[in-house]
Design an enzyme around this catalytic site. Structure first.
Site, PDB file in Angstrom:
ATOM      1  N   TYR A 158       0.798  -1.224   0.000  1.00 43.04           N
ATOM      2  CA  TYR A 158       0.000   0.000   0.000  1.00 43.04           C
ATOM      3  C   TYR A 158       0.828   1.271   0.000  1.00 43.04           C
ATOM      4  O   TYR A 158       2.035   1.232   0.152  1.00 43.04           O
ATOM      5  CB  TYR A 158      -1.074   0.005   1.084  1.00 43.04           C
ATOM      6  CG  TYR A 158      -0.746  -0.199   2.537  1.00 43.04           C
ATOM      7  CD1 TYR A 158      -1.751  -0.635   3.394  1.00 43.04           C
ATOM      8  CD2 TYR A 158       0.495   0.071   3.091  1.00 43.04           C
ATOM      9  CE1 TYR A 158      -1.519  -0.822   4.744  1.00 43.04           C
ATOM     10  CE2 TYR A 158       0.736  -0.103   4.433  1.00 43.04           C
ATOM     11  CZ  TYR A 158      -0.267  -0.557   5.260  1.00 43.04           C
ATOM     12  OH  TYR A 158      -0.027  -0.724   6.603  1.00 43.04           O
ATOM     13  N   GLU A 159       0.151   2.391  -0.247  1.00 40.73           N
ATOM     14  CA  GLU A 159       0.777   3.693  -0.564  1.00 40.73           C
ATOM     15  C   GLU A 159       1.559   3.617  -1.880  1.00 40.73           C
ATOM     16  O   GLU A 159       2.553   4.309  -2.073  1.00 40.73           O
ATOM     17  CB  GLU A 159       1.702   4.163   0.571  1.00 40.73           C
ATOM     18  CG  GLU A 159       1.064   4.208   1.944  1.00 40.73           C
ATOM     19  CD  GLU A 159      -0.059   5.233   2.063  1.00 40.73           C
ATOM     20  OE1 GLU A 159      -0.289   5.995   1.116  1.00 40.73           O
ATOM     21  OE2 GLU A 159      -0.717   5.254   3.126  1.00 40.73           O
ATOM     22  N   GLY A 160       1.102   2.773  -2.794  1.00 35.61           N
ATOM     23  CA  GLY A 160       1.796   2.540  -4.050  1.00 35.61           C
ATOM     24  C   GLY A 160       2.769   1.391  -3.878  1.00 35.61           C
ATOM     25  O   GLY A 160       3.595   1.399  -2.959  1.00 35.61           O
TER      26      GLY A 160
END
Length: 603
Positions: A409-411
């Site tokens: 997550y967060e890219g």
């Protein structure tokens, strides 16, 4: 704003690659103010009392306990650190925000995910992009824990390609509200939130638009079942379905079509906070592993005395120390940049947005590096525990499972690797970072005759800093040649960009580590920093190996013939030690210190 902030040179984002940074100009955990320490200690006390003591509850999917602890965090003010005082928050600086994200993360990934989703992507978009009316209406409730927030961006067909979402927003005939219809997935806090930040597309707009949507099941909002996940078991994660959900027009967040920009800037902030959220997890894993190794007897001897175990302990401590060093260096750079912008007349909103955006490269670097280091540390923690590490009755296996999501997550880390290089190249094209001059100089150096003079390495870290400067040259050599060869099509060569990114990441991480230790050795004495000096040298040794491997991988992927031979010779020259360190001795020294302290005590 302090005099120190005004007087020191604050490098722009990405400039660490081409400009020398003095150790006096970086911030370290040893620079914490009394206010910082009070915030850290109160956070640790909350974590020990409410979270660590009850870690089994989080493993048994006790979502109600997660919500209860979030409310307690709100009562203590921990949800309001970054919120301006005008909206019921503490209005503290970026370093304080990082400290709370750091130390609140140590006990369980379930709670730190709930905390991060609420304080970050659930609250900050309103604080940074909302109108005054929106902020007055919603932010005080979110800051106090009366309400909880969630963030609805990801869809079944729109993950890394966030702007491709299909959720629609249709304006009513009377122009008073939008009707939102669509499906969102992987929504943290969905099970107990009061408010969603929702991204939808209006008509055929190129970019999505953000909306503030109150969670009311009578308004066309339904939730899927709790997702069954590898880790973060008590983080409420559900699909959210919107069926002609009515949203007042005044609840549009920022301007029409500005949603993608909101999402990307929220991710910039989220990335460095995610790095922070992987720090205390490492410390606690190391503490548990060392405690176990001190007590576990095999062959009539505590296993902590075995060289194989010492090697693991040393590498784990070094990973954590480097993670801290780079994370807080960047956090203070962001805080100082925000202060300078506010002093220049920018609003708090604009100053914080631009301050974080300035260091988006460093945020991506940290997200990748620290998320992978926490996975390494947790994996080694399991190995030290042996069979008990694989058991759910010990805390190691849940630490490993909770760590795994941080690389997604967060890219994803793959996206962030490519982003770090891509953003740096774009900054260079805009003239914000001079890559052309240094890259040209490296090319000329490769064509010249190498110097055979013996440099003076009498000062602490003189040899190591010389090697770090040469590791940066490897990136300039590889990236400069790749940009020259592929131009705008460089982004299509993803494996090359990822290899270049690994070189960039190691340059930043190891420089931050060495500068922290150098600064502290000057003020506390080298003897007091003996283990930290050893960790800095060990991290550089490991980083150099990575640069050699990734540099060769990159070079042979696009260069041929004489150009390839010249670049490979340059790689060898730039990564060569004058005096190879005794890595076994370094690891032994570090491990003996950690064992004597019965845990990680370098923070």
């Amino acid at each position: 704003m302090s005099t120190d902030t005004i007087n020191k040179e604050i490098l722009r984002g990405g400039q660490f690659l081409v400009k020398e940074t003095k150790c006096e100009d970086i911030f370290t955990l040893e620079d914490l103010t009394e206010e910082h320490k009070m915030m850290r200690d109160s956070t640790k006390e909350f974590v020990d009392r409410e979270l660590w003591a009850h870690w089994e509850k989080f493993e048994h999917k006790d979502y109600a306990y997660t919500e209860e602890c979030m409310r307690k965090a709100g009562e203590l003010g921990l949800l309001s650190i970054a919120v301006p005082q005008a909206y019921g928050g503490m209005g503290m600086g970026f370093v304080s925000t990082m400290l709370v994200c750091d130390y609140i993360s140590g006990a369980t990934g379930s709670f730190s995910t709930a905390f991060g989703a609420h304080t970050g992507i659930g609250t900050m978009p309103i604080t940074l992009y909302g109108t005054e009316e929106q902020k007055q209406k919603y932010v005080p409730k979110l800051a106090s824990g009366e309400w909880f927030g969630a963030y609805c961006l990801t869809e079944p067909g729109a993950g890394s390609d966030a702007n491709s979402g299909k959720t629609k927003a249709v304006l009513s005939d009377d122009g008073k509200h939008y009707s939102i219809t669509g499906q969102k997935m992987w929504i943290s806090n969905a099970g107990f939130c009061n408010l969603f930040i929702v991204f939808a597309r209006i008509g055929d707009d190129k970019n999505i638009t953000g909306f503030i949507v109150e969670n009311n099941p009578k308004n066309g909002i339904t939730l899927g079942d709790e997702e069954k996940k590898l880790g973060i078991h008590s983080s409420s994660t559900r699909q959210v379905f919107f069926n002609e959900t009515k949203v007042p027009v005044e609840n549009m967040l920022s301007e029409r079509g500005n949603g993608f920009k909101i999402a990307m800037n929220a991710l910039n902030i989220g990335r460095i906070k995610l790095a922070a959220a992987c720090l205390d997890a490492q410390r606690r894993i190391i503490g548990e592993a060392v405690n176990y190794a001190n007590e576990r007897i095999q062959f009539k001897t505590p296993i902590i005395t075995f060289g194989a175990i010492k090697s693991k302990i040393a590498e784990m401590a070094t990973a954590c120390y480097a993670s801290e060093s780079a994370s807080y260096r960047a956090a203070k750079n962001i805080e100082d940049r925000i202060s300078l912008r506010e002093a220049a007349g920018n609003s708090h909103q604009e100053a914080e947005l631009k301050g974080v955006e300035e260091y988006a490269i460093e945020c991506s670097i940290l997200k990748v590096a620290v998320s992978e280091l926490v996975q390494f540390v947790s994996d080694e923690g399991i190995q030290i525990f042996g069979g008990m590490g694989f058991s759910a009755d010990a805390p190691m296996e849940k630490a490993w499972r909770d760590a795994r999501i941080s690389r997604i997550y967060e890219g994803t880390n793959e996206i962030n690797r490519m982003l770090s290089v891509g953003m740096l190249v774009k900054k260079a094209m805009k003239g914000h970072v001079d890559l052309l001059g240094p890259a040209t100089a490296v090319g000329e150096e490769l064509m010249g005759i190498p110097s055979f003079d013996t440099p003076d390495f009498s000062e602490l870290f003189a040899e190591e800093k010389d090697l770090v400067a040469r590791l940066k040259k490897v990136f300039l050599m590889v990236a400069g040649s790749a940009v020259q060869k592929f131009g705008p099509e460089l982004e299509q060569h993803q494996q090359l960009m990822m290899a270049a990114s690994d070189i960039l990441i190691q340059a930043y991480m190891v420089e931050s580590t060495i500068l922290r230790t150098e600064k502290n050795a000057k003020r506390f004495g080298e003897e007091a920093q003996a283990a930290q000096i050893a960790m800095s040298k060990l991290y550089l040794y490991n980083a150099t190996d990575i640069v050699v491997k990734k540099g060769k991988e990159a070079i042979v992927s696009f260069a041929e013939g004489d150009e390839q031979r010249m670049m490979l010779m340059g790689l060898k020259r730039f990564t060569k030690y004058t005096n190879n360190p005794n890595v076994v001795a370094l690891r032994t020294q570090i491990a003996d210190k950690v064992a004597a302290d019965n845990g990680y005590t370098f923070d």
